[in-house]
Design a protein around this motif. Structure first.
Motif, PDB file in Angstrom:
ATOM      1  N   ALA A  43       0.831  -1.211   0.000  1.00 55.14           N
ATOM      2  CA  ALA A  43       0.000   0.000   0.000  1.00 55.14           C
ATOM      3  C   ALA A  43       0.862   1.257   0.000  1.00 55.14           C
ATOM      4  CB  ALA A  43      -0.939  -0.008   1.201  1.00 55.14           C
ATOM      5  N   THR A  44       1.904   1.280   0.819  1.00 55.06           N
ATOM      6  CA  THR A  44       2.773   2.464   0.897  1.00 55.06           C
ATOM      7  C   THR A  44       3.442   2.725  -0.443  1.00 55.06           C
ATOM      8  OG1 THR A  44       3.152   2.138   3.258  1.00 55.06           O
ATOM      9  CG2 THR A  44       4.776   3.463   2.069  1.00 55.06           C
ATOM     10  N   ALA A  45       3.980   1.680  -1.070  1.00 54.25           N
ATOM     11  CA  ALA A  45       4.650   1.853  -2.358  1.00 54.25           C
ATOM     12  C   ALA A  45       3.674   2.340  -3.434  1.00 54.25           C
ATOM     13  CB  ALA A  45       5.304   0.547  -2.786  1.00 54.25           C
ATOM     14  N   ILE A  55      -4.753   3.299  -2.051  1.00 52.72           N
ATOM     15  CA  ILE A  55      -5.162   2.018  -1.491  1.00 52.72           C
ATOM     16  C   ILE A  55      -4.662   1.922  -0.054  1.00 52.72           C
ATOM     17  CG2 ILE A  55      -3.120   0.723  -2.238  1.00 52.72           C
ATOM     18  CD1 ILE A  55      -5.115  -1.516  -3.157  1.00 52.72           C
ATOM     19  N   SER A  56      -5.382   1.221   0.776  1.00 52.66           N
ATOM     20  CA  SER A  56      -4.963   1.045   2.171  1.00 52.66           C
ATOM     21  C   SER A  56      -4.385  -0.354   2.356  1.00 52.66           C
ATOM     22  CB  SER A  56      -6.147   1.232   3.120  1.00 52.66           C
ATOM     23  OG  SER A  56      -7.058   0.146   2.985  1.00 52.66           O
ATOM     24  N   ALA A  57      -3.608  -0.514   3.408  1.00 53.62           N
ATOM     25  CA  ALA A  57      -3.053  -1.825   3.739  1.00 53.62           C
ATOM     26  C   ALA A  57      -4.172  -2.820   4.046  1.00 53.62           C
ATOM     27  CB  ALA A  57      -2.102  -1.706   4.932  1.00 53.62           C
ATOM     28  N   THR A  58      -5.239  -2.343   4.668  1.00 56.19           N
ATOM     29  CA  THR A  58      -6.376  -3.219   4.975  1.00 56.19           C
ATOM     30  C   THR A  58      -7.021  -3.726   3.692  1.00 56.19           C
ATOM     31  OG1 THR A  58      -6.784  -2.040   7.039  1.00 56.19           O
ATOM     32  CG2 THR A  58      -8.614  -3.333   6.151  1.00 56.19           C
ATOM     33  N   TYR A  59      -7.156  -2.851   2.706  1.00 57.61           N
ATOM     34  CA  TYR A  59      -7.768  -3.266   1.442  1.00 57.61           C
ATOM     35  C   TYR A  59      -6.863  -4.251   0.704  1.00 57.61           C
ATOM     36  CZ  TYR A  59     -10.742  -3.020  -2.651  1.00 57.61           C
ATOM     37  OH  TYR A  59     -11.593  -3.333  -3.677  1.00 57.61           O
ATOM     38  N   VAL A  60      -5.556  -4.030   0.750  1.00 56.32           N
ATOM     39  CA  VAL A  60      -4.615  -4.982   0.147  1.00 56.32           C
ATOM     40  C   VAL A  60      -4.788  -6.345   0.821  1.00 56.32           C
ATOM     41  CG1 VAL A  60      -2.180  -5.575  -0.197  1.00 56.32           C
ATOM     42  CG2 VAL A  60      -2.957  -3.208  -0.555  1.00 56.32           C
ATOM     43  N   TRP A  61      -4.878  -6.350   2.160  1.00 57.13           N
ATOM     44  CA  TRP A  61      -5.089  -7.593   2.906  1.00 57.13           C
ATOM     45  C   TRP A  61      -6.384  -8.270   2.464  1.00 57.13           C
ATOM     46  CZ3 TRP A  61      -9.109  -8.474   6.484  1.00 57.13           C
ATOM     47  CH2 TRP A  61      -9.046  -9.700   7.145  1.00 57.13           C
ATOM     48  N   GLN A  62      -7.457  -7.496   2.321  1.00 55.68           N
ATOM     49  CA  GLN A  62      -8.743  -8.053   1.914  1.00 55.68           C
ATOM     50  C   GLN A  62      -8.656  -8.689   0.523  1.00 55.68           C
ATOM     51  OE1 GLN A  62     -11.039  -4.464   2.458  1.00 55.68           O
ATOM     52  NE2 GLN A  62     -11.927  -5.223   4.378  1.00 55.68           N
ATOM     53  N   LEU A  63      -7.914  -8.067  -0.388  1.00 49.56           N
ATOM     54  CA  LEU A  63      -7.743  -8.619  -1.727  1.00 49.56           C
ATOM     55  C   LEU A  63      -6.877  -9.878  -1.691  1.00 49.56           C
ATOM     56  CD1 LEU A  63      -7.188  -5.340  -3.771  1.00 49.56           C
ATOM     57  CD2 LEU A  63      -9.234  -6.792  -3.767  1.00 49.56           C
ATOM     58  N   ARG A  64      -5.815  -9.840  -0.885  1.00 52.60           N
ATOM     59  CA  ARG A  64      -4.905 -10.984  -0.813  1.00 52.60           C
ATOM     60  C   ARG A  64      -5.562 -12.205  -0.170  1.00 52.60           C
ATOM     61  NH1 ARG A  64       1.095  -8.832   0.897  1.00 52.60           N
ATOM     62  NH2 ARG A  64       1.663 -10.973   0.347  1.00 52.60           N
ATOM     63  N   THR A  65      -6.505 -11.986   0.702  1.00 53.04           N
ATOM     64  CA  THR A  65      -7.159 -13.100   1.394  1.00 53.04           C
ATOM     65  C   THR A  65      -8.489 -13.501   0.762  1.00 53.04           C
ATOM     66  OG1 THR A  65      -8.234 -11.568   2.934  1.00 53.04           O
ATOM     67  CG2 THR A  65      -6.092 -12.519   3.614  1.00 53.04           C
ATOM     68  N   GLY A  66      -8.918 -12.796  -0.271  1.00 47.98           N
ATOM     69  CA  GLY A  66     -10.169 -13.131  -0.942  1.00 47.98           C
ATOM     70  C   GLY A  66     -11.407 -12.576  -0.263  1.00 47.98           C
ATOM     71  N   ARG A  67     -11.233 -11.755   0.741  1.00 48.88           N
ATOM     72  CA  ARG A  67     -12.397 -11.156   1.412  1.00 48.88           C
ATOM     73  C   ARG A  67     -13.064 -10.100   0.530  1.00 48.88           C
ATOM     74  NH1 ARG A  67      -9.273 -13.298   5.112  1.00 48.88           N
ATOM     75  NH2 ARG A  67     -10.100 -14.074   7.065  1.00 48.88           N
ATOM     76  N   LYS A  68     -12.281  -9.478  -0.317  1.00 48.32           N
ATOM     77  CA  LYS A  68     -12.801  -8.559  -1.340  1.00 48.32           C
ATOM     78  C   LYS A  68     -12.428  -9.162  -2.686  1.00 48.32           C
ATOM     79  CE  LYS A  68     -14.247  -5.050   1.190  1.00 48.32           C
ATOM     80  NZ  LYS A  68     -15.613  -4.598   1.264  1.00 48.32           N
ATOM     81  N   THR A  69     -13.385  -9.198  -3.605  1.00 51.75           N
ATOM     82  CA  THR A  69     -13.143  -9.858  -4.880  1.00 51.75           C
ATOM     83  C   THR A  69     -13.462  -9.005  -6.097  1.00 51.75           C
ATOM     84  OG1 THR A  69     -15.368 -10.799  -4.837  1.00 51.75           O
ATOM     85  CG2 THR A  69     -13.582 -12.143  -3.905  1.00 51.75           C
ATOM     86  N   ASN A  70     -13.906  -7.790  -5.866  1.00 54.66           N
ATOM     87  CA  ASN A  70     -14.312  -6.955  -6.990  1.00 54.66           C
ATOM     88  C   ASN A  70     -13.725  -5.546  -6.865  1.00 54.66           C
ATOM     89  OD1 ASN A  70     -15.607  -6.274  -9.333  1.00 54.66           O
ATOM     90  ND2 ASN A  70     -17.578  -5.873  -8.365  1.00 54.66           N
ATOM     91  N   PRO A  71     -12.397  -5.429  -6.983  1.00 60.10           N
ATOM     92  CA  PRO A  71     -11.784  -4.112  -6.843  1.00 60.10           C
ATOM     93  C   PRO A  71     -12.070  -3.230  -8.059  1.00 60.10           C
ATOM     94  CG  PRO A  71     -10.146  -5.690  -7.513  1.00 60.10           C
ATOM     95  CD  PRO A  71     -11.417  -6.463  -7.254  1.00 60.10           C
TER      96      PRO A  71
END
Length: 153
Positions: A43-45, A55-71
């Protein structure tokens, strides 16, 4: 080759999820001997490169774990740019496989021995290159490795 890239060996591979593609991409684009970047680092980069809060670190985490699937496309483009690939990697299965094949080649070329073999084969006749290819195929079979795509003579 990483375990995540074994999808190429299947006869009719299932499409990978966004989370699987993102995790694979982050793993293979990380320099050898280093751990994949944290969500905060990603997210920082991205935010520094964009010059604003993209983008936030939380959103990156959600994408990486499949909790969010439609960015949004903006997020996909930012993640793709961070990893050095086209955003089509996340949208098109054929394109992601093509990019994975290219990344596998780059990963193999990072290995000194592999690079040396490729460089030393330069200038050999076609029949010598075929013989070398056959020897490599035999060695892969002896070690229980499957053939890689794109390794034809």
């Amino acid at each position: 080759m990483t375990e995540a890239s074994n999808h190429k060996d299947e006869a009719s591979p299932q499409p990978r999820s966004l989370a699987e593609k993102l995790e694979h991409l982050l793993a293979v684009t990380t320099p050898s001997g280093q751990r994949p970047p944290s969500n905060e680092e990603v997210a920082t980069a991205i935010n520094i490169a964009a010059g604003d809060k993209t983008i936030s670190a939380t959103y990156v985490w959600q994408l990486r774990t499949g909790r969010k699937t439609n960015p949004t496309m903006r997020h996909l483009e930012a993640l793709a740019q961070y990893c050095g690939v086209s955003a089509a990697y996340f949208l098109d299965e054929d394109e992601s496989r093509k990019i994975d094949d290219q990344l596998s080649l780059l990963e193999a070329l990072k290995q000194t021995d592999t690079r040396d073999i490729a460089l030393r084969s330069t200038g050999l006749s076609e029949s010598s290159r075929r013989a070398l290819h056959s020897m490599i195929d035999q060695l892969r079979k002896l070690e229980g490795l499957q053939d890689e795509p794109g390794t034809g003579p």
